[in-house]
Each structure stands twice: as C-alpha cells, then as structure tokens.
Design a protein around this motif. Structure first.
Motif, PDB file in Angstrom:
ATOM      1  N   GLN A 271       0.797  -1.344  -0.066  1.00  0.00           N
ATOM      2  CA  GLN A 271      -0.049   0.063  -0.082  1.00  0.00           C
ATOM      3  C   GLN A 271       0.938   1.108   0.053  1.00  0.00           C
ATOM      4  OE1 GLN A 271      -2.452  -1.244   3.608  1.00  0.00           O
ATOM      5  NE2 GLN A 271      -4.125  -1.421   2.206  1.00  0.00           N
ATOM      6  N   SER A 272       1.826   1.206   0.556  1.00  0.00           N
ATOM      7  CA  SER A 272       2.866   2.251   0.516  1.00  0.00           C
ATOM      8  C   SER A 272       3.952   2.455  -0.392  1.00  0.00           C
ATOM      9  CB  SER A 272       3.676   2.384   2.080  1.00  0.00           C
ATOM     10  OG  SER A 272       4.564   1.276   2.045  1.00  0.00           O
ATOM     11  N   GLY A 273       3.782   1.627  -1.240  1.00  0.00           N
ATOM     12  CA  GLY A 273       4.908   1.261  -2.238  1.00  0.00           C
ATOM     13  C   GLY A 273       6.185   0.951  -1.998  1.00  0.00           C
ATOM     14  N   ALA A 274       6.279   0.390  -0.955  1.00  0.00           N
ATOM     15  CA  ALA A 274       7.650   0.176  -0.141  1.00  0.00           C
ATOM     16  C   ALA A 274       7.925  -1.387  -0.375  1.00  0.00           C
ATOM     17  CB  ALA A 274       7.816   0.459   1.272  1.00  0.00           C
ATOM     18  N   PHE A 275       7.159  -2.231  -1.128  1.00  0.00           N
ATOM     19  CA  PHE A 275       7.528  -3.511  -1.068  1.00  0.00           C
ATOM     20  C   PHE A 275       8.544  -3.722  -1.995  1.00  0.00           C
ATOM     21  CE2 PHE A 275       6.966  -7.989  -2.435  1.00  0.00           C
ATOM     22  CZ  PHE A 275       6.439  -8.563  -1.540  1.00  0.00           C
ATOM     23  N   LYS A 276       9.504  -4.672  -1.292  1.00  0.00           N
ATOM     24  CA  LYS A 276      10.732  -4.959  -1.985  1.00  0.00           C
ATOM     25  C   LYS A 276      11.202  -6.512  -1.476  1.00  0.00           C
ATOM     26  CE  LYS A 276      13.437  -3.025   1.608  1.00  0.00           C
ATOM     27  NZ  LYS A 276      14.499  -2.196   1.947  1.00  0.00           N
ATOM     28  N   ALA A 277      12.356  -7.029  -2.134  1.00  0.00           N
ATOM     29  CA  ALA A 277      12.651  -8.342  -1.829  1.00  0.00           C
ATOM     30  C   ALA A 277      13.216  -8.038  -0.176  1.00  0.00           C
ATOM     31  CB  ALA A 277      14.051  -8.750  -2.854  1.00  0.00           C
ATOM     32  N   ALA A 278      12.816  -8.987   0.302  1.00  0.00           N
ATOM     33  CA  ALA A 278      13.060  -9.212   2.043  1.00  0.00           C
ATOM     34  C   ALA A 278      12.994 -10.431   2.578  1.00  0.00           C
ATOM     35  CB  ALA A 278      12.660  -8.077   2.738  1.00  0.00           C
ATOM     36  N   ASN A 279      13.208 -10.623   3.771  1.00  0.00           N
ATOM     37  CA  ASN A 279      13.000 -12.039   4.486  1.00  0.00           C
ATOM     38  C   ASN A 279      12.064 -11.744   5.387  1.00  0.00           C
ATOM     39  OD1 ASN A 279      12.823 -14.317   5.699  1.00  0.00           O
ATOM     40  ND2 ASN A 279      15.053 -15.102   4.919  1.00  0.00           N
ATOM     41  N   TYR A 280      10.765 -12.159   5.127  1.00  0.00           N
ATOM     42  CA  TYR A 280       9.667 -11.949   6.280  1.00  0.00           C
ATOM     43  C   TYR A 280       9.862 -12.926   7.185  1.00  0.00           C
ATOM     44  CZ  TYR A 280       7.464  -7.917   3.394  1.00  0.00           C
ATOM     45  OH  TYR A 280       7.322  -6.646   2.984  1.00  0.00           O
ATOM     46  N   GLY A 281      10.554 -13.996   7.198  1.00  0.00           N
ATOM     47  CA  GLY A 281      10.645 -14.881   8.410  1.00  0.00           C
ATOM     48  C   GLY A 281      10.705 -14.379   9.644  1.00  0.00           C
ATOM     49  N   LEU A 282      11.223 -13.006   9.856  1.00  0.00           N
ATOM     50  CA  LEU A 282      11.451 -12.579  11.138  1.00  0.00           C
ATOM     51  C   LEU A 282      10.240 -12.333  11.814  1.00  0.00           C
ATOM     52  CD1 LEU A 282      12.786 -10.429  13.150  1.00  0.00           C
ATOM     53  CD2 LEU A 282      12.289  -8.758  11.709  1.00  0.00           C
ATOM     54  N   TYR A 283       9.170 -12.242  10.969  1.00  0.00           N
ATOM     55  CA  TYR A 283       7.757 -11.951  11.785  1.00  0.00           C
ATOM     56  C   TYR A 283       7.083 -13.204  12.286  1.00  0.00           C
ATOM     57  CZ  TYR A 283       8.084  -7.601   9.518  1.00  0.00           C
ATOM     58  OH  TYR A 283       8.702  -6.017   9.149  1.00  0.00           O
ATOM     59  N   SER A 284       7.749 -14.237  12.148  1.00  0.00           N
ATOM     60  CA  SER A 284       7.398 -15.404  12.846  1.00  0.00           C
ATOM     61  C   SER A 284       7.789 -15.654  14.193  1.00  0.00           C
ATOM     62  CB  SER A 284       7.506 -16.787  11.850  1.00  0.00           C
ATOM     63  OG  SER A 284       6.683 -16.861  10.746  1.00  0.00           O
ATOM     64  N   TYR A 285       8.810 -15.006  14.442  1.00  0.00           N
ATOM     65  CA  TYR A 285       9.340 -15.040  15.821  1.00  0.00           C
ATOM     66  C   TYR A 285       8.667 -14.779  16.870  1.00  0.00           C
ATOM     67  CZ  TYR A 285      14.209 -15.611  14.123  1.00  0.00           C
ATOM     68  OH  TYR A 285      15.464 -16.262  13.493  1.00  0.00           O
TER      69      TYR A 285
END
Length: 335
Positions: A271-285
């Motif tokens: 929504q903010s136009g900031a999506f990029k290649a990243a590892n979202y695994g952090l959010y499972s911690y």
C-alpha cells in the motif's frame, strides 16, 4: 537466480533487525482502499501450515484491508500457470508456497515486476528480483517451549513424525528436541518422515510403529499422528495449529504459528509502495508475536508448576531477547 539459492539461511539471523529498521512495516498504516490479494496453495486450506496463511488473509479481508481469493490443491507443475493467471488478472499481492517450484516461480515473478509476491521458500530473497519477498514459519521459539512440557510428561521415549526433512520442518523438530532435553536430559527420539505434506493414514501408521517401539509422547508435525496417539492412549504435542479440541485427552499443548504479522507487513508495504525483496521470516518469531504456545486447556493442572514456571521464564527471556532458541536446519536423526 543463483544468488537466492546459494545464500546462507543463517543470513536471516543477521538481517532481522535491518528489516525492521528499513521501515518495511509501518504498523497501522493501512490505506483505505483494499488491495487485491490471491493465495495459491498446493494443499487444502485445512492443512496446518496453509490454514494459518488462509486465516490471516481472511482476517485482513474481514477488516476491509484486502480483497482475497485463493486456489488450493495446485500441483507443482501447474503452479506457475496459476501464478500467471492471477498476475494477469490484476492481483497486487500473491501469497503462496514455492518449496517445490522455486526456479519456475521466480521466473514468473520476474515477468510481472509490478506484482508483489510473498512466497514461502527455503531460500532467501534475491535483490535482483525486487518484487519477490520470502517467508517461512520460524516458530522454533514456541516449539522449544512445547518440548519442555513434553519432556516433563514423557518417560524419555519420544516419537516424531514429519512430512519432509526440509529446513522448515527440521528447525522445529530440533527446537522441540532441545526443549525435551531441558526437562529430560536422557530422552531418546524416534524420527521419521512420511514424504508427504498431507497423508494422515501414512502418518498414523508411522506413529503406531513408534508407539510399538516404546514412545509415550508424539510430536505431531503431520495430521494423523494425534489419531494414533489417541487410539493407543499416549500423549501428543501439536504443531502450527491447536488441535486439542479434537483430541482433548491426547494433545497436551501446541506450538502455534500466527501469520498475521507477516501478512500485515506485506500489505502495508504494498500500500505504501515500499514492497521489496526481503526475508519476512522475522515476523514468525515469538518477539514479533508470530508464534506462541496454546493454553493447556484440558491439561491444566496436569503439568507441574515447576515445569510451567520454567516455560514462563524461558518465554519471557525469548521475548526480551536474552535467550535464543537455535535455528538448526539439518535433518534430525533418531537417537
């Protein structure tokens, strides 16, 4: 795509803080216009792992953040075609799991640079493919805590039935085993993989064999294991979802995965136009509220106060960042 496949998975532990610092998730900053989200799943949405993604998407839909559609039971050979169909239809964010179709899925993403892809993957992000981010269920924190409880209730013979020996499964098993040893240092483990993500009869038969081998506690990474435990009167520990309601005298506690923090971060980024290649695994911690352990429910009072005090102590330390559960992606072995 070689970069994505050769990068060390341990990179996750070094880049987690940077992901937060990057402003990837402006918490609460959701645009009023919902974005179009599609889920592509290789199994039924009732399956443990996928059900958590589906639930998070349905929750976002109910809150008016997204318009959500999905396709389930998609074979690996058909997966790229379904990805293309959703991309061509104008979907803004595609969520799914590409463990069995990594290369082909990344090629599709490269053909649709204006579509954001958030895909479950064994590999890390590739900066040359900026519209594809990866995630995984890093719920080793919760798995470790359930292991402590399991170890306190077992005589020391624990059976573990998994789907495939891939990092996503291996790390949870190792964390669980570490927790068991915390309470029962001499515990032994029977470990087996059934070669399927959804084959309850096979998982059940594998669990029966472990019970015959002396296991009095089972780690139910797959559906079917708790059925065997229930029939034979032994205990089980759940994984990803809470199944105690179906097995009230069998499933003691479960390690729960909450996909909402992961999906919320991706929605905000799109929504903010900031999506990029990243590892979202952090959010499972656990410290990101991406995992937890279920309530003891019917087993309240059946687990010692000493054990639960240790669990509470370890959970507080995990959330504070003063205790770290090891991420071990190697295949676990029977002892």
């Amino acid at each position: 795509m070689a970069k994505a496949f050769s990068a060390s998975r341990r990179h996750l532990l070094m880049t987690g803080s940077a992901l937060l610092a990057s402003g990837l998730m402006p918490r609460g900053a959701f645009a009023q216009t919902p974005i179009r989200v599609a889920g592509i799943y290789t199994v039924p949405v009732e399956q443990q792992w996928v059900s958590r993604i589906h639930l998070a998407a349905e929750t976002a839909k109910a809150a008016g953040r997204v318009e959500y559609s999905y396709t389930e039971n998609v074979s690996n050979t058909d997966y790229p075609r379904v990805m293309r169909e959703y991309a061509e239809a104008g979907v803004q964010l595609i969520v799914g799991e590409i463990f069995g179709v990594e290369q082909e899925a990344r090629e599709v993403a490269a053909d649709y640079p204006d579509v954001a892809f958030l895909m479950g993957s064994s590999f890390l992000e590739d900066d040359s493919l900026p519209n594809l981010a990866v995630f995984d269920n890093y719920i080793q924190d919760a798995s470790y805590l359930t292991g402590i409880i399991a170890g306190s209730l077992s005589s020391g013979n624990v059976g573990m039935v998994g789907g495939f020996p891939i990092p996503e499964v291996n790390r949870l098993m190792h964390a669980f085993m570490a927790g068991v040893r915390e309470a029962s240092p001499e515990a032994k483990f029977q470990v087996s993989f059934i070669g399927s993500w959804f084959d309850p009869p096979k998982a059940k038969e594998t669990a029966f064999a472990m019970i015959e081998g002396g296991a009095d506690m089972l780690y139910a990474e797959r559906f079917g294991v708790s059925d065997a435990a229930q029939e034979k009167g032994v205990l089980a520990i759940g994984n990803v979802i809470d199944t105690q309601g179906d097995y009230p005298e069998t499933v003691v506690v479960s390690a729960l995965w909450h996909f909402e923090p992961t999906l919320d971060a991706a929605i905000a980024a799109v929504q903010s136009g900031a999506f990029k290649a990243a590892n979202y695994g952090l959010y499972s911690y656990m410290k990101e509220n991406g995992c937890s352990i279920s309530a003891l429910g019917t087993f309240e009072g059946k687990v010692s106060g000493e054990t639960m005090a240790l669990v509470a102590e370890r959970e507080a330390a995990i959330r504070a960042g003063t205790f770290t559960v090891e991420v071990n992606d190697e295949e676990p072995k029977s002892s």
